[in-house]
Design a protein around this motif. Structure first.
Motif, PDB file in Angstrom:
ATOM      1  N   ASP A 170       0.823  -1.209   0.000  1.00  0.00           N
ATOM      2  CA  ASP A 170       0.000   0.000   0.000  1.00  0.00           C
ATOM      3  C   ASP A 170       0.853   1.253   0.000  1.00  0.00           C
ATOM      4  O   ASP A 170       0.554   2.224  -0.705  1.00  0.00           O
ATOM      5  N   ILE A 171       1.926   1.242   0.790  1.00  0.00           N
ATOM      6  CA  ILE A 171       2.829   2.390   0.837  1.00  0.00           C
ATOM      7  C   ILE A 171       3.445   2.623  -0.539  1.00  0.00           C
ATOM      8  O   ILE A 171       3.560   3.756  -1.005  1.00  0.00           O
ATOM      9  N   GLU A 172       3.833   1.541  -1.210  1.00  0.00           N
ATOM     10  CA  GLU A 172       4.414   1.671  -2.546  1.00  0.00           C
ATOM     11  C   GLU A 172       3.374   2.218  -3.529  1.00  0.00           C
ATOM     12  O   GLU A 172       3.683   3.075  -4.366  1.00  0.00           O
ATOM     13  N   ASP A 173       2.134   1.745  -3.442  1.00  0.00           N
ATOM     14  CA  ASP A 173       1.069   2.267  -4.307  1.00  0.00           C
ATOM     15  C   ASP A 173       0.860   3.756  -4.068  1.00  0.00           C
ATOM     16  O   ASP A 173       0.666   4.529  -5.019  1.00  0.00           O
ATOM     17  N   LEU A 174       0.874   4.166  -2.811  1.00  0.00           N
ATOM     18  CA  LEU A 174       0.720   5.590  -2.491  1.00  0.00           C
ATOM     19  C   LEU A 174       1.879   6.412  -3.036  1.00  0.00           C
ATOM     20  O   LEU A 174       1.686   7.499  -3.575  1.00  0.00           O
ATOM     21  N   ARG A 175       3.103   5.875  -2.933  1.00  0.00           N
ATOM     22  CA  ARG A 175       4.265   6.580  -3.456  1.00  0.00           C
ATOM     23  C   ARG A 175       4.152   6.761  -4.967  1.00  0.00           C
ATOM     24  O   ARG A 175       4.390   7.853  -5.500  1.00  0.00           O
ATOM     25  N   LEU A 176       3.731   5.710  -5.668  1.00  0.00           N
ATOM     26  CA  LEU A 176       3.563   5.810  -7.115  1.00  0.00           C
ATOM     27  C   LEU A 176       2.478   6.822  -7.479  1.00  0.00           C
ATOM     28  O   LEU A 176       2.637   7.602  -8.427  1.00  0.00           O
ATOM     29  N   ALA A 177       1.381   6.810  -6.733  1.00  0.00           N
ATOM     30  CA  ALA A 177       0.302   7.766  -7.002  1.00  0.00           C
ATOM     31  C   ALA A 177       0.781   9.200  -6.795  1.00  0.00           C
ATOM     32  O   ALA A 177       0.474  10.082  -7.612  1.00  0.00           O
ATOM     33  N   LEU A 178       1.531   9.433  -5.732  1.00  0.00           N
ATOM     34  CA  LEU A 178       2.049  10.779  -5.486  1.00  0.00           C
ATOM     35  C   LEU A 178       3.038  11.198  -6.567  1.00  0.00           C
ATOM     36  O   LEU A 178       3.038  12.348  -7.006  1.00  0.00           O
ATOM     37  N   ASP A 179       3.872  10.252  -7.010  1.00  0.00           N
ATOM     38  CA  ASP A 179       4.797  10.567  -8.101  1.00  0.00           C
ATOM     39  C   ASP A 179       4.034  10.976  -9.353  1.00  0.00           C
ATOM     40  O   ASP A 179       4.420  11.914 -10.047  1.00  0.00           O
ATOM     41  N   ARG A 180       2.948  10.275  -9.645  1.00  0.00           N
ATOM     42  CA  ARG A 180       2.144  10.610 -10.831  1.00  0.00           C
ATOM     43  C   ARG A 180       1.464  11.964 -10.677  1.00  0.00           C
ATOM     44  O   ARG A 180       1.363  12.726 -11.636  1.00  0.00           O
ATOM     45  N   LEU A 181       1.003  12.256  -9.472  1.00  0.00           N
ATOM     46  CA  LEU A 181       0.368  13.557  -9.252  1.00  0.00           C
ATOM     47  C   LEU A 181       1.359  14.701  -9.412  1.00  0.00           C
ATOM     48  O   LEU A 181       0.998  15.797  -9.838  1.00  0.00           O
ATOM     49  N   ARG A 182       2.607  14.443  -9.067  1.00  0.00           N
ATOM     50  CA  ARG A 182       3.638  15.479  -9.156  1.00  0.00           C
ATOM     51  C   ARG A 182       4.246  15.587 -10.552  1.00  0.00           C
ATOM     52  O   ARG A 182       4.985  16.526 -10.823  1.00  0.00           O
TER      53      ARG A 182
END
Length: 78
Positions: free
Chosen positions: A41-53
């Motif tokens: 889940d933490i990795e999924d959140l990190r990827l989502a934040l990277d995409r948002l940025r």
């Protein structure tokens, strides 16, 4: 395999034991799975934040997406 020791509140251990019993797993198996799921889940959140940025990844307006989906749905009904 490395053994890890952690101090946990009694109430958390009791909940873990109850869940492990319900799932027919050992406490260690349950905690290992819980940690694996958490790290995924933490990795999924990190990827989502990277995409948002990412300025190259366009943000979609919900109203535009909704309208397009409804238009597609209307086209299928005809």
């Amino acid at each position: 395999m490395i053994q890890v020791t952690a101090r946990l509140p009694d109430t958390l251990v009791a909940k873990a034991d109850q869940a492990a019993n319900h799932l027919n797993r050992s406490r260690a198996q349950l905690l290992r799975l819980a940690l694996e799921y958490y790290l995924e889940d933490i990795e999924d959140l990190r990827l989502a934040l990277d995409r948002l940025r990412d300025p190259a990844d366009p943000l979609l307006d919900w109203q535009d997406v909704r309208r397009d989906l409804l238009d597609q749905d209307q086209g299928k009904r005809r």
